[in-house]
Write a protein that holds these residues in place. Structure first.
Motif, mmCIF file in Angstrom:
data_model
loop_
_atom_site.group_PDB
_atom_site.id
_atom_site.type_symbol
_atom_site.label_atom_id
_atom_site.label_comp_id
_atom_site.label_asym_id
_atom_site.label_seq_id
_atom_site.Cartn_x
_atom_site.Cartn_y
_atom_site.Cartn_z
ATOM 1 N N PHE A 201 0.840 -1.202 0.000
ATOM 2 C CA PHE A 201 0.000 0.000 0.000
ATOM 3 C C PHE A 201 0.876 1.255 0.000
ATOM 4 O O PHE A 201 0.620 2.208 -0.745
ATOM 5 C CB PHE A 201 -0.895 -0.008 1.238
ATOM 6 C CG PHE A 201 -1.940 1.075 1.248
ATOM 7 C CD1 PHE A 201 -3.235 0.820 0.852
ATOM 8 C CD2 PHE A 201 -1.632 2.368 1.660
ATOM 9 C CE1 PHE A 201 -4.207 1.821 0.859
ATOM 10 C CE2 PHE A 201 -2.579 3.376 1.683
ATOM 11 C CZ PHE A 201 -3.873 3.094 1.275
ATOM 12 N N LEU A 202 1.942 1.242 0.804
ATOM 13 C CA LEU A 202 2.825 2.404 0.902
ATOM 14 C C LEU A 202 3.653 2.619 -0.366
ATOM 15 O O LEU A 202 4.114 3.729 -0.627
ATOM 16 C CB LEU A 202 3.756 2.247 2.101
ATOM 17 C CG LEU A 202 3.085 2.356 3.476
ATOM 18 C CD1 LEU A 202 4.001 1.817 4.564
ATOM 19 C CD2 LEU A 202 2.707 3.803 3.772
ATOM 20 N N LYS A 203 3.842 1.566 -1.161
ATOM 21 C CA LYS A 203 4.624 1.676 -2.394
ATOM 22 C C LYS A 203 3.745 2.018 -3.593
ATOM 23 O O LYS A 203 4.200 1.980 -4.726
ATOM 24 C CB LYS A 203 5.358 0.357 -2.657
ATOM 25 C CG LYS A 203 6.472 0.065 -1.670
ATOM 26 C CD LYS A 203 6.973 -1.345 -1.768
ATOM 27 C CE LYS A 203 7.601 -1.623 -3.121
ATOM 28 N NZ LYS A 203 8.165 -3.000 -3.183
ATOM 29 N N PHE A 204 2.492 2.382 -3.332
ATOM 30 C CA PHE A 204 1.536 2.673 -4.395
ATOM 31 C C PHE A 204 2.078 3.776 -5.306
ATOM 32 O O PHE A 204 2.292 4.920 -4.906
ATOM 33 C CB PHE A 204 0.202 3.114 -3.777
ATOM 34 C CG PHE A 204 -0.890 3.395 -4.773
ATOM 35 C CD1 PHE A 204 -1.603 2.353 -5.334
ATOM 36 C CD2 PHE A 204 -1.194 4.697 -5.147
ATOM 37 C CE1 PHE A 204 -2.609 2.602 -6.242
ATOM 38 C CE2 PHE A 204 -2.193 4.959 -6.050
ATOM 39 C CZ PHE A 204 -2.914 3.901 -6.607
ATOM 40 N N ASN A 205 2.309 3.425 -6.579
ATOM 41 C CA ASN A 205 2.813 4.377 -7.590
ATOM 42 C C ASN A 205 4.124 5.037 -7.173
ATOM 43 O O ASN A 205 4.423 6.153 -7.584
ATOM 44 C CB ASN A 205 1.776 5.474 -7.886
ATOM 45 C CG ASN A 205 0.700 4.985 -8.838
ATOM 46 O OD1 ASN A 205 0.829 3.895 -9.422
ATOM 47 N ND2 ASN A 205 -0.346 5.762 -8.996
ATOM 48 N N ILE B 129 3.437 9.189 2.587
ATOM 49 C CA ILE B 129 2.000 9.346 2.814
ATOM 50 C C ILE B 129 1.305 9.025 1.504
ATOM 51 O O ILE B 129 1.634 9.585 0.459
ATOM 52 C CB ILE B 129 1.638 10.754 3.326
ATOM 53 C CG1 ILE B 129 0.119 10.851 3.551
ATOM 54 C CG2 ILE B 129 2.148 11.855 2.420
ATOM 55 C CD1 ILE B 129 -0.314 12.083 4.320
ATOM 56 N N VAL B 130 0.378 8.071 1.549
ATOM 57 C CA VAL B 130 -0.266 7.573 0.344
ATOM 58 C C VAL B 130 -1.769 7.505 0.561
ATOM 59 O O VAL B 130 -2.235 6.981 1.579
ATOM 60 C CB VAL B 130 0.259 6.165 -0.025
ATOM 61 C CG1 VAL B 130 -0.440 5.654 -1.280
ATOM 62 C CG2 VAL B 130 1.764 6.184 -0.225
ATOM 63 N N THR B 131 -2.512 8.030 -0.381
ATOM 64 C CA THR B 131 -3.969 7.904 -0.401
ATOM 65 C C THR B 131 -4.363 7.160 -1.662
ATOM 66 O O THR B 131 -3.845 7.469 -2.752
ATOM 67 C CB THR B 131 -4.650 9.288 -0.385
ATOM 68 O OG1 THR B 131 -4.270 9.983 0.804
ATOM 69 C CG2 THR B 131 -6.164 9.157 -0.417
ATOM 70 N N ILE B 132 -5.242 6.176 -1.528
ATOM 71 C CA ILE B 132 -5.631 5.416 -2.708
ATOM 72 C C ILE B 132 -6.244 6.355 -3.744
ATOM 73 O O ILE B 132 -6.878 7.356 -3.401
ATOM 74 C CB ILE B 132 -6.607 4.283 -2.354
ATOM 75 C CG1 ILE B 132 -7.865 4.829 -1.670
ATOM 76 C CG2 ILE B 132 -5.926 3.256 -1.460
ATOM 77 C CD1 ILE B 132 -8.917 3.756 -1.384
ATOM 78 N N GLU B 133 -6.068 6.019 -5.003
ATOM 79 C CA GLU B 133 -6.410 6.946 -6.084
ATOM 80 C C GLU B 133 -7.871 7.365 -6.074
ATOM 81 O O GLU B 133 -8.197 8.541 -6.278
ATOM 82 C CB GLU B 133 -6.048 6.296 -7.425
ATOM 83 C CG GLU B 133 -6.064 7.274 -8.588
ATOM 84 C CD GLU B 133 -5.403 6.706 -9.821
ATOM 85 O OE1 GLU B 133 -5.325 7.446 -10.821
ATOM 86 O OE2 GLU B 133 -4.968 5.542 -9.790
ATOM 87 N N GLU B 134 -8.773 6.413 -5.832
ATOM 88 C CA GLU B 134 -10.204 6.744 -5.893
ATOM 89 C C GLU B 134 -10.672 7.576 -4.699
ATOM 90 O O GLU B 134 -11.789 8.086 -4.706
ATOM 91 C CB GLU B 134 -11.049 5.466 -5.964
ATOM 92 C CG GLU B 134 -10.830 4.483 -4.828
ATOM 93 C CD GLU B 134 -9.751 3.456 -5.145
ATOM 94 O OE1 GLU B 134 -9.786 2.369 -4.549
ATOM 95 O OE2 GLU B 134 -8.868 3.754 -5.983
ATOM 96 N N ALA B 135 -9.818 7.731 -3.685
ATOM 97 C CA ALA B 135 -10.198 8.506 -2.506
ATOM 98 C C ALA B 135 -9.490 9.855 -2.439
ATOM 99 O O ALA B 135 -9.611 10.565 -1.447
ATOM 100 C CB ALA B 135 -9.899 7.705 -1.244
ATOM 101 N N ARG B 136 -8.761 10.202 -3.464
ATOM 102 C CA ARG B 136 -8.036 11.472 -3.443
ATOM 103 C C ARG B 136 -8.984 12.654 -3.658
ATOM 104 O O ARG B 136 -10.075 12.507 -4.199
ATOM 105 C CB ARG B 136 -6.934 11.461 -4.509
ATOM 106 C CG ARG B 136 -5.837 10.450 -4.193
ATOM 107 C CD ARG B 136 -4.743 10.406 -5.224
ATOM 108 N NE ARG B 136 -3.720 9.427 -4.843
ATOM 109 C CZ ARG B 136 -2.670 9.122 -5.571
ATOM 110 N NH1 ARG B 136 -2.473 9.725 -6.742
ATOM 111 N NH2 ARG B 136 -1.804 8.222 -5.148
ATOM 112 N N LYS B 137 -8.536 13.824 -3.191
ATOM 113 C CA LYS B 137 -9.305 15.066 -3.268
ATOM 114 C C LYS B 137 -10.602 14.982 -2.469
ATOM 115 O O LYS B 137 -11.580 15.660 -2.789
ATOM 116 C CB LYS B 137 -9.596 15.448 -4.721
ATOM 117 C CG LYS B 137 -8.352 15.738 -5.536
ATOM 118 C CD LYS B 137 -8.703 16.191 -6.941
ATOM 119 C CE LYS B 137 -7.443 16.495 -7.749
ATOM 120 N NZ LYS B 137 -7.759 16.941 -9.116
ATOM 121 N N GLN B 138 -10.601 14.155 -1.438
ATOM 122 C CA GLN B 138 -11.773 14.048 -0.567
ATOM 123 C C GLN B 138 -11.449 14.426 0.876
ATOM 124 O O GLN B 138 -12.268 14.229 1.768
ATOM 125 C CB GLN B 138 -12.322 12.611 -0.621
ATOM 126 C CG GLN B 138 -12.829 12.203 -1.991
ATOM 127 C CD GLN B 138 -13.381 10.795 -2.012
ATOM 128 O OE1 GLN B 138 -13.872 10.296 -0.993
ATOM 129 N NE2 GLN B 138 -13.326 10.139 -3.166
#
Length: 409
Positions: free
Chosen positions: A16-20, A64-73
């Motif tokens: 999860f932390l290595k996301f992109n 610090i990582v936020t999953i893509e579909e939850a960004r800008k929320q």
């Protein structure tokens, strides 16, 4: 939303932390030494943050990582604000480093970060292959910082905790529940040294923050009635505060709303009092007719209770008059032509239910059992005096009736 710190098995969140993000063996090897926080919403992990506590009262957000579909929320900003608050009592500055990407820079600037320094050519030296973000090759490591001044005012925290305790105690909360709730709220806002002494009608609290700042406050809480709905709401708010979902300002606002909660509508209270009177009378051996009459007496009695509360009639007068009302109505019912076979015992004992402070009596026994002898004794005396007031009202009415020539059976 809920934020929790991961203590064990941090490796399971590595993907999860290595996301992109590019592979970073140094980060992977040191993950166990970092503080890891997870933000979940409806049981789903939305944001993860790894923080390294450095020397000289400094700390750094390593990832610090936020999953893509939850960004800008708002999840990322909520996490950053939580991290700043969490470390404000032991660190002076929070750093974050990232590639020369304008989108990330704008996010952290909105979170209150300012420029610190730049490591020129960082990505070119660290990675063999070019690293890109949104089509932009990353070359330099840009560091921002945010000053962490412990903006948690010890007086404000203690006032919020004390208000929560006052509301609980006022509405029938037990002593241990009051003290636990206040302690959890203080600990949540990094006040670890707190001493609380609670009586049935007063709360004493002393809190210490840092080396010398000590704050002491006393709150008088007059003995009052019971409202379990308010107790449940304060308990729920306390859990939300402890889990980091509620800020200090929001807690203040919600406590004011909870304190103003209205009880059930008067008609519902009146019918409930009547039902309890009728049912208890039947359980104690009253006939069906006597239980029905006890129902109506209980309804009329509770009308008096609501009126007395609205007019701020003292507890002594309220209970003595209440006992007199019950006895007078029971005697009247018995004297009505056609139902002379009615017995007073069932009607009076059943109709007494709205006046009996059952919960206060049980709480007093529990407090004595928990070695809170002073509080338990005060509550016990208060409840026993209520029984005495009721007995006076019933006894006086029966005496007057007997003196006037009535026949008491």
């Amino acid at each position: 939303m809920r934020i929790q710190q991961v203590i064990e098995d941090k490796e399971q969140y590595l993907d999860f932390l290595k996301f992109n993000e590019p592979g970073d063996e140094e980060f992977e090897n040191k993950l166990d030494t970092f503080d890891l926080f997870l933000l979940t919403d409806d049981g789903v992990i939305k944001t993860a943050c790894a923080v390294c506590v450095c020397r000289n009262k400094k700390c750094e957000i390593k990832r610090i990582v936020t999953i893509e579909e939850a960004r800008k929320q708002g999840y990322g900003k909520y996490m950053v604000d939580y991290i700043c608050e969490h470390y404000s009592d032991r660190c002076n500055e929070l750093y974050v480093g990232f590639g020369n990407c304008g989108k990330i820079l704008g996010f952290f600037e909105k979170c209150g970060f300012i420029n610190s320094h730049i490591l020129a050519g960082y990505f070119l030296k660290k990675y063999k292959e070019p690293v890109y973000d949104n089509g932009i090759q990353l070359t330099d490591m840009v560091y921002l910082k945010r000053r962490l001044e412990s903006d948690i005012d010890i007086k404000k925290v203690v006032d919020v905790a004390l208000e929560a305790g006052r509301i609980l105690l006022k509405n029938g909360g037990e002593i241990f529940r009051v003290e636990e709730t206040m302690t959890h709220i203080c600990n949540r806002f990094h006040i670890d040294e707190v001493d609380i002494f609670t009586l049935s009608h007063a709360i004493f609290v002393t809190a210490k923050s840092g080396e010398e700042e000590v704050y002491t406050k006393v709150k008088n809480v007059p003995l009052s009635g019971t409202h379990l709905g308010i107790v449940a709401e304060v308990n729920a708010l306390s859990r939300a505060i402890s889990s980091g979902r509620v800020s200090l300002e929001e807690a203040q606002r919600r406590l004011k709303e909870i304190d103003k909660m209205e009880p059930m509508r008067p008609i519902a209270q009146i019918l409930g009092a009547g039902a309890s009177s009728g049912c208890l009378g039947y359980l104690l051996g009253a006939s069906a007719k006597e239980s029905v009459i006890a129902f109506f007496i209980g309804c009329i009695l509770f009308c008096w209770i609501l009126f007395a509360k609205k007019c701020h009639v003292t507890k002594i007068v309220s209970n003595i008059v209440g006992g007199a009302i019950i006895t007078g109505l029971a005697l009247t019912a018995r004297e009505i032509s056609g139902i002379m076979s009615l017995q007073l015992n069932g009607m009076i004992v059943g109709a007494l239910m709205p006046l009996v402070p059952g919960m206060a009596f049980v709480n007093s026994i529990r407090e004595i059992a928990d070695s809170d002898f002073l509080s338990g004794t005060v509550r016990m005396i208060d409840t026993l005096l209520v029984f005495v007031y009721i007995a006076i009202g019933v006894g006086l009415t029966l005496s007057i009736y007997h003196t006037l020539g009535g026949i008491v059976s």
